[in-house]
Design a protein around this motif. Structure first.
Motif, PDB file in Angstrom:
ATOM      1  N   LYS A   1       1.475   4.791 -16.207  1.00 31.66           N
ATOM      2  CA  LYS A   1       1.038   3.909 -15.124  1.00 31.66           C
ATOM      3  C   LYS A   1       1.915   2.657 -15.041  1.00 31.66           C
ATOM      4  O   LYS A   1       2.222   2.046 -16.049  1.00 31.66           O
ATOM      5  N   ASN A   2       2.258   2.276 -13.801  1.00 30.98           N
ATOM      6  CA  ASN A   2       3.062   1.086 -13.530  1.00 30.98           C
ATOM      7  C   ASN A   2       2.337   0.245 -12.482  1.00 30.98           C
ATOM      8  O   ASN A   2       1.914   0.774 -11.457  1.00 30.98           O
ATOM      9  N   ASP A   3       2.206  -1.052 -12.759  1.00 31.71           N
ATOM     10  CA  ASP A   3       1.583  -1.970 -11.806  1.00 31.71           C
ATOM     11  C   ASP A   3       2.682  -2.667 -11.012  1.00 31.71           C
ATOM     12  O   ASP A   3       3.416  -3.494 -11.556  1.00 31.71           O
ATOM     13  N   ILE A   4       2.796  -2.346  -9.731  1.00 28.79           N
ATOM     14  CA  ILE A   4       3.843  -2.890  -8.873  1.00 28.79           C
ATOM     15  C   ILE A   4       3.256  -3.998  -7.997  1.00 28.79           C
ATOM     16  O   ILE A   4       2.202  -3.824  -7.390  1.00 28.79           O
ATOM     17  N   THR A   5       3.951  -5.141  -7.964  1.00 26.27           N
ATOM     18  CA  THR A   5       3.617  -6.229  -7.039  1.00 26.27           C
ATOM     19  C   THR A   5       4.916  -6.702  -6.401  1.00 26.27           C
ATOM     20  O   THR A   5       5.999  -6.407  -6.905  1.00 26.27           O
ATOM     21  N   VAL A   6       4.779  -7.425  -5.304  1.00 24.47           N
ATOM     22  CA  VAL A   6       5.952  -7.986  -4.640  1.00 24.47           C
ATOM     23  C   VAL A   6       5.701  -9.475  -4.415  1.00 24.47           C
ATOM     24  O   VAL A   6       4.674  -9.862  -3.844  1.00 24.47           O
ATOM     25  N   LEU A   7       6.640 -10.301  -4.896  1.00 23.98           N
ATOM     26  CA  LEU A   7       6.591 -11.741  -4.642  1.00 23.98           C
ATOM     27  C   LEU A   7       7.422 -11.991  -3.387  1.00 23.98           C
ATOM     28  O   LEU A   7       8.608 -11.676  -3.355  1.00 23.98           O
ATOM     29  N   VAL A   8       6.786 -12.525  -2.353  1.00 20.39           N
ATOM     30  CA  VAL A   8       7.453 -12.808  -1.082  1.00 20.39           C
ATOM     31  C   VAL A   8       7.749 -14.299  -1.029  1.00 20.39           C
ATOM     32  O   VAL A   8       6.842 -15.123  -1.187  1.00 20.39           O
TER      33      VAL A   8
ATOM     34  N   ARG B   1       0.825  -1.205   0.000  1.00 18.96           N
ATOM     35  CA  ARG B   1       0.000   0.000   0.000  1.00 18.96           C
ATOM     36  C   ARG B   1       0.863   1.261   0.000  1.00 18.96           C
ATOM     37  O   ARG B   1       2.056   1.207   0.230  1.00 18.96           O
ATOM     38  N   GLY B   2       0.177   2.380  -0.214  1.00 21.63           N
ATOM     39  CA  GLY B   2       0.756   3.690   0.015  1.00 21.63           C
ATOM     40  C   GLY B   2       1.714   4.205  -1.021  1.00 21.63           C
ATOM     41  O   GLY B   2       2.760   4.709  -0.653  1.00 21.63           O
ATOM     42  N   ALA B   3       1.385   4.119  -2.303  1.00 25.50           N
ATOM     43  CA  ALA B   3       2.275   4.682  -3.320  1.00 25.50           C
ATOM     44  C   ALA B   3       2.292   6.191  -3.154  1.00 25.50           C
ATOM     45  O   ALA B   3       1.417   6.888  -3.624  1.00 25.50           O
TER      46      ALA B   3
ATOM     47  N   ASP C   1       1.917   6.143 -10.716  1.00 29.94           N
ATOM     48  CA  ASP C   1       1.853   6.983 -11.911  1.00 29.94           C
ATOM     49  C   ASP C   1       3.159   7.779 -11.983  1.00 29.94           C
ATOM     50  O   ASP C   1       3.422   8.625 -11.147  1.00 29.94           O
ATOM     51  N   ASN C   2       4.008   7.473 -12.975  1.00 33.11           N
ATOM     52  CA  ASN C   2       5.294   8.125 -13.143  1.00 33.11           C
ATOM     53  C   ASN C   2       5.229   9.107 -14.318  1.00 33.11           C
ATOM     54  O   ASN C   2       5.389   8.724 -15.461  1.00 33.11           O
ATOM     55  N   ASN C   3       4.970  10.346 -14.012  1.00 34.23           N
ATOM     56  CA  ASN C   3       4.848  11.347 -15.086  1.00 34.23           C
ATOM     57  C   ASN C   3       6.144  12.102 -15.287  1.00 34.23           C
ATOM     58  O   ASN C   3       6.850  12.440 -14.448  1.00 34.23           O
TER      59      ASN C   3
END
Length: 171
Positions: free
Chosen positions: A137-144, A14-16, A169-171
């Protein structure tokens, strides 16, 4: 769910948000817990049995693969240790107790449940540099992926789980 199974639970990304002191980094907070068999068997009775057989520590290795749109952009390795030792602390009613090493800092819990929380509950801030992201737009996930070795009270095993998607969102 098998009673001898361990699992990753409450996995949340959470919390971008951009960090105010350094606007170049995006900061996400990853939190999760390890539940199931490994958490249940971490008891004073079991760590005393292990200590008596010269099995003096439990090491958890956590690998975090940070992914952007399915492609790994960074890997982070975390280590947590439980070290069993002889104590004469008057606040503790047992002769063998536990020290938890978390982020290279030792903690001396006074209760079993506190030891489990220190060892198995994680909150990690992940900093992502804008150059690891594409424009838009970038979709970030983390594989633990978490693993541990064989010990007196538990077999060698590993568990893995992927987090929810957090959009940056990287503008």
């Amino acid at each position: 769910m098998d009673e001898n199974e361990s699992r990753i639970s409450a996995l949340t990304l959470r919390g971008a948000q951009e960090r105010p002191m350094n606007e170049k980094l995006f900061v996400l907070t990853l939190s999760f817990s390890i539940d199931g068999f490994i958490r249940q068997v971490l008891t004073q009775k079991n760590w005393e049995k292990a200590y008596n057989k010269h099995d003096n520590s439990l090491r958890l290795t956590v690998k975090l693969d940070i992914k952007n749109n399915g492609k790994i952009i960074e890997s982070i390795k975390l280590i947590r240790k439980a070290i069993f030792f002889w104590t004469r602390n008057p606040k503790i009613d047992h002769r063998i107790w536990i020290m938890i090493v978390k982020d290279d800092t030792p903690f001396y819990p006074l209760e079993e449940e506190e030891a489990r929380q220190l060892l198995f509950d994680f909150i990690k801030d992940i900093e992502i540099k804008p150059d690891a992201l594409r424009k838009g737009k970038n979709d970030i996930t983390v594989l633990v992926e978490l693993s541990w070795g064989k010990h007196e009270f538990i077999e060698k095993n590993s568990v893995k789980k992927e987090s929810n998607i957090q959009q940056i969102d990287n503008n």
